[in-house]
Design a protein around this motif. Structure first.
Motif, mmCIF file in Angstrom:
data_model
loop_
_atom_site.group_PDB
_atom_site.id
_atom_site.type_symbol
_atom_site.label_atom_id
_atom_site.label_comp_id
_atom_site.label_asym_id
_atom_site.label_seq_id
_atom_site.Cartn_x
_atom_site.Cartn_y
_atom_site.Cartn_z
ATOM 1 N N ASP A 19 0.924 -1.270 -0.104
ATOM 2 C CA ASP A 19 0.214 0.024 -0.052
ATOM 3 C C ASP A 19 0.795 1.208 -0.095
ATOM 4 O O ASP A 19 0.636 2.165 -0.758
ATOM 5 C CB ASP A 19 -0.807 0.085 1.301
ATOM 6 C CG ASP A 19 -2.108 -1.020 1.063
ATOM 7 O OD1 ASP A 19 -2.422 -1.512 -0.045
ATOM 8 O OD2 ASP A 19 -2.388 -1.385 2.330
ATOM 9 N N LEU A 20 1.904 1.286 0.863
ATOM 10 C CA LEU A 20 2.760 2.462 0.960
ATOM 11 C C LEU A 20 3.342 2.627 -0.208
ATOM 12 O O LEU A 20 3.672 3.697 -0.749
ATOM 13 C CB LEU A 20 3.575 2.303 2.180
ATOM 14 C CG LEU A 20 3.348 2.380 3.434
ATOM 15 C CD1 LEU A 20 4.141 1.928 4.543
ATOM 16 C CD2 LEU A 20 2.494 3.548 3.867
ATOM 17 N N TYR A 21 4.181 1.409 -0.941
ATOM 18 C CA TYR A 21 4.675 1.440 -2.386
ATOM 19 C C TYR A 21 3.762 2.041 -3.387
ATOM 20 O O TYR A 21 4.073 2.961 -4.195
ATOM 21 C CB TYR A 21 5.124 0.306 -2.658
ATOM 22 C CG TYR A 21 5.686 0.201 -4.178
ATOM 23 C CD1 TYR A 21 7.097 0.586 -4.427
ATOM 24 C CD2 TYR A 21 4.993 -0.204 -5.240
ATOM 25 C CE1 TYR A 21 7.522 0.731 -5.614
ATOM 26 C CE2 TYR A 21 5.237 -0.132 -6.475
ATOM 27 C CZ TYR A 21 6.722 0.450 -6.772
ATOM 28 O OH TYR A 21 7.178 0.465 -7.958
ATOM 29 N N ARG A 22 2.487 1.786 -3.368
ATOM 30 C CA ARG A 22 1.468 2.097 -4.400
ATOM 31 C C ARG A 22 1.410 3.758 -4.281
ATOM 32 O O ARG A 22 1.212 4.497 -5.359
ATOM 33 C CB ARG A 22 0.374 1.573 -4.127
ATOM 34 C CG ARG A 22 -0.906 1.914 -5.130
ATOM 35 C CD ARG A 22 -2.069 1.204 -5.265
ATOM 36 N NE ARG A 22 -2.726 1.111 -3.605
ATOM 37 C CZ ARG A 22 -3.583 1.992 -3.299
ATOM 38 N NH1 ARG A 22 -3.953 3.102 -3.930
ATOM 39 N NH2 ARG A 22 -3.819 1.741 -1.909
ATOM 40 N N GLN A 23 1.166 4.228 -3.122
ATOM 41 C CA GLN A 23 1.097 5.644 -2.843
ATOM 42 C C GLN A 23 2.301 6.332 -3.020
ATOM 43 O O GLN A 23 2.212 7.597 -3.855
ATOM 44 C CB GLN A 23 0.770 5.886 -1.456
ATOM 45 C CG GLN A 23 -0.380 5.305 -0.669
ATOM 46 C CD GLN A 23 -0.787 5.264 0.563
ATOM 47 O OE1 GLN A 23 -0.166 6.269 1.287
ATOM 48 N NE2 GLN A 23 -1.091 4.464 1.323
ATOM 49 N N ALA A 24 3.676 5.724 -2.595
ATOM 50 C CA ALA A 24 4.920 6.511 -3.188
ATOM 51 C C ALA A 24 4.895 6.564 -4.657
ATOM 52 O O ALA A 24 5.271 7.653 -5.277
ATOM 53 C CB ALA A 24 5.946 5.564 -2.472
ATOM 54 N N TRP A 25 4.694 5.476 -5.313
ATOM 55 C CA TRP A 25 4.870 5.713 -6.745
ATOM 56 C C TRP A 25 3.880 6.502 -7.420
ATOM 57 O O TRP A 25 4.225 7.084 -8.328
ATOM 58 C CB TRP A 25 4.394 3.866 -7.236
ATOM 59 C CG TRP A 25 4.858 3.983 -8.790
ATOM 60 C CD1 TRP A 25 5.867 3.538 -9.244
ATOM 61 C CD2 TRP A 25 3.790 4.356 -9.968
ATOM 62 N NE1 TRP A 25 5.748 3.776 -10.721
ATOM 63 C CE2 TRP A 25 4.808 4.170 -11.024
ATOM 64 C CE3 TRP A 25 2.676 4.849 -9.943
ATOM 65 C CZ2 TRP A 25 4.090 4.571 -12.463
ATOM 66 C CZ3 TRP A 25 2.043 5.291 -11.385
ATOM 67 C CH2 TRP A 25 2.935 4.881 -12.326
ATOM 68 N N ALA A 26 2.573 6.745 -6.816
ATOM 69 C CA ALA A 26 1.840 7.545 -7.514
ATOM 70 C C ALA A 26 2.191 9.229 -7.387
ATOM 71 O O ALA A 26 1.888 9.864 -8.381
ATOM 72 C CB ALA A 26 0.345 7.080 -7.053
#
Length: 159
Positions: A19-26
């Motif tokens: 979840d954190l990766y998805r947010q960071a990537w976005a």
């Protein structure tokens, strides 16, 4: 009161890293920078692990603040300490999708704060009030930034 242990943190990190990766990537639009951002965020969360009440909310806030304040340049003294694996441990959830690539291009054209507003409002589905609280903005500023950023994204997609 339950005392959190290192094992609790490991479980939390495994459960929430995606979840954190998805947010960071976005927010940053780059897989490697997103991975670094998540790693830095989890390191900061670990330091405060025993004292935080809501770990996921705290980690999201830490990720956001780290992204917004990041001015760090890669030091020429950084050295890899292990062999790099052939494939990344975390697969890129945004890969192989024209729509997501368009989203990445559109977000890259925005300022960091506008990008963070759109990610929190529309990808994380937070309310105006929650977004305002996390970004330390007024609700009116969140609405204004959302409208202007969405207009720029739409304008860019019409080209």
């Amino acid at each position: 009161m339950h005392r959190r242990t290192t094992e609790d943190f490991e479980e939390f990190a495994l459960a929430r890293a995606g979840d954190l990766y998805r947010q960071a990537w976005a927010m940053c639009g780059d897989r490697h920078r997103a991975e670094d951002l998540v790693q830095e965020t989890l390191a900061k969360v670990f330091v405060k692990w025993r004292r935080i009440d809501t770990p996921y909310a705290y980690s999201q806030q830490t990720l956001l603040r780290t992204f917004l304040s990041r001015r760090r340049l890669r030091s020429s003294g950084e050295q890899p300490w292990a062999d790099v694996p052939e494939t990344a441990a975390v697969t890129d959830p945004m890969a192989q999708s024209d729509l997501r690539m368009s989203l990445q291009d559109a977000l890259a054209e925005l300022s960091r704060l506008d990008r963070a507003v759109l990610v929190l409002r529309y990808l994380e589905d937070l309310s105006v009030a929650e977004t305002a609280e996390r970004l330390d903005l007024s609700p009116g500023a969140v609405k204004n930034r959302s409208l202007r950023a969405l207009a720029r994204v739409r304008e860019g997609s019409l080209r």
